[in-house]
Motif scaffolding. Structure first.
Motif, mmCIF file in Angstrom:
data_model
loop_
_atom_site.group_PDB
_atom_site.id
_atom_site.type_symbol
_atom_site.label_atom_id
_atom_site.label_comp_id
_atom_site.label_asym_id
_atom_site.label_seq_id
_atom_site.Cartn_x
_atom_site.Cartn_y
_atom_site.Cartn_z
ATOM 1 N N THR A 1 0.540 -1.061 -0.024
ATOM 2 C CA THR A 1 -0.236 -0.235 0.225
ATOM 3 C C THR A 1 0.672 1.361 -0.412
ATOM 4 O O THR A 1 0.522 2.008 -0.282
ATOM 5 C CB THR A 1 -0.692 -0.274 0.706
ATOM 6 O OG1 THR A 1 -1.632 -1.373 1.534
ATOM 7 C CG2 THR A 1 -1.820 1.409 0.938
ATOM 8 N N SER B 1 -3.349 2.181 -9.583
ATOM 9 C CA SER B 1 -4.569 1.922 -9.197
ATOM 10 C C SER B 1 -4.750 0.380 -9.189
ATOM 11 O O SER B 1 -4.797 -0.375 -8.204
ATOM 12 C CB SER B 1 -5.356 2.752 -8.546
ATOM 13 O OG SER B 1 -5.035 4.736 -8.496
ATOM 14 N N ASN C 1 1.080 3.722 -3.380
ATOM 15 C CA ASN C 1 0.843 4.813 -3.138
ATOM 16 C C ASN C 1 1.326 5.883 -3.499
ATOM 17 O O ASN C 1 1.912 7.253 -4.083
ATOM 18 C CB ASN C 1 0.244 5.790 -1.781
ATOM 19 C CG ASN C 1 -1.274 4.793 -1.720
ATOM 20 O OD1 ASN C 1 -2.095 5.167 -1.789
ATOM 21 N ND2 ASN C 1 -1.901 4.926 0.038
#
Length: 218
Positions: free
Chosen positions: A82, A207, A86
């Motif tokens: 994650t 994403s 990001n």
């Protein structure tokens, strides 16, 4: 495993690449012990380049090093994935916006050539350990035109840290085809000078890769 001979002047790099290949391919699973004495015997190298290789693997997030125990292969982590993805969105979308106005037809041609190599290798299922490297090569054809070498160096390290996650993502059904479509569309948008559209697609592309990685880890 058989002994792997290395040239003396490239021994540290060769050991690093060999160990990295074994980790990324899954030959060395999470928790596998990388003991310096055993590796030195197996690879026909002294402990100094073995130690250097382990430190480089640690820097790329592939192993944890404990005193007097050598290295231990790290497992894949959703929290880590994650954070990595990001960061990729934040850095890469900004780099792309700065890079596109500076890109030439030759830059796009080179990106297209890298895409063909990437597609061939992924679809054939060959050289799995090279997939993430070719993915970086493709994206780098865009980002280097931003003329931000320090940011680019940070991003290259980030891509190295996500090697195993990218491999997990590309092994998912339909992932190679989707990656090809989005990469090809990114080239087309770039050629047209559609900076907003290209940045939007890139965010969607990263994403989507993260969602597939997340699905594989939970």
């Amino acid at each position: 495993m058989s002994s792997v001979p290395f040239l003396r002047h490239t021994v540290a790099d060769s050991v690093f690449l060999e160990l990295k290949k074994r980790i990324i391919s899954g030959e060395y699973a999470a928790g596998f012990q990388l003991r310096q004495d055993q590796l030195a015997t197996e690879l026909g190298a002294s402990r100094i380049p073995i130690r250097e290789a382990l430190l480089r693997l640690e820097a790329e997030g592939l192993v944890d090093i404990a005193a007097h125990k050598g290295g231990v292969v790290r497992g894949l982590s959703l929290a880590e994935a994650t954070e990595f993805f990001n960061l990729r969105i934040l850095i890469e979308c900004n780099l792309l916006k700065d890079a596109l106005p500076n890109m030439t037809s030759e830059d796009f041609d080179q990106a297209e050539e890298s895409l063909h190599k990437f597609d061939h290798m992924v679809i054939s299922g060959q050289n799995i350990e090279q997939w993430a490297k070719l993915n970086w090569e493709f994206h780098n054809h865009f980002y280097r035109a931003a003329n931000q070498p320090h940011t680019l160096k940070i991003l290259q390290t980030l891509h190295s840290n996500t090697d195993r996650y990218i491999r997990q993502q590309l092994l998912r059904e339909g992932a190679p085809e989707r990656a090809h479509e989005e990469h090809a569309e990114l080239i087309e948008l770039g050629r047209r000078g559609d900076i907003t559209g290209a940045a939007k697609l890139l965010k969607k592309h990263i994403s989507a890769a993260y969602k597939q990685v997340k699905s594989a880890l939970v």
